[in-house]
Scaffold this motif. Structure first.
Motif, short mmCIF file in Angstrom:
data_model
loop_
_atom_site.label_atom_id
_atom_site.label_comp_id
_atom_site.label_asym_id
_atom_site.label_seq_id
_atom_site.Cartn_x
_atom_site.Cartn_y
_atom_site.Cartn_z
N THR A 23 0.83 -1.20 0.00
CA THR A 23 0.00 0.00 0.00
C THR A 23 0.87 1.25 0.00
N TYR A 24 1.91 1.26 0.80
CA TYR A 24 2.82 2.40 0.86
C TYR A 24 3.48 2.63 -0.50
N LEU A 49 1.02 4.16 -2.86
CA LEU A 49 0.82 5.58 -2.55
C LEU A 49 1.96 6.44 -3.08
N LEU A 63 1.57 6.84 -6.75
CA LEU A 63 0.51 7.81 -7.06
C LEU A 63 1.00 9.24 -6.89
N ILE A 64 1.75 9.48 -5.83
CA ILE A 64 2.29 10.82 -5.60
C ILE A 64 3.26 11.20 -6.72
#
Length: 83
Positions: free
Chosen positions: A48-49, A52, A55-56
């Motif tokens: 998940t990290y 993320l 995505l950033i």
């Protein structure tokens, strides 16, 4: 009062007792780690990290593209053969 942005929350002492059991219970969802009933940290699975962070990065690249599109009138024409 700050909101808890996770479906599962645990105290720091609970986390110390059985971190692997809590991670299994969370099923990949974030876990809010509370200190005196306030979110002190969020525990997220590595996958998940990583998602993320990607995505950033994608968001920042998209912003850069839009900024450069605004400067399109300053672009220099170059043929592929010249590269």
């Amino acid at each position: 009062m700050r909101p808890v942005l996770a479906d599962l929350s645990v105290s720091i002492s609970e986390l110390k007792k059985s971190p692997s059991a809590l991670l299994a219970q969370a099923n990949g969802s974030p876990i809010a780690v509370l200190n005196h009933n306030r979110p002190a940290a969020y525990l997220v699975p590595a996958e998940t990290y990583e998602a993320l962070i990607e995505l950033i990065d994608d968001y920042e690249l998209a912003k850069l593209v839009e900024e450069r599109r605004a400067d399109k009138d300053q672009a220099v024409a170059v043929s592929l053969d010249d590269l």
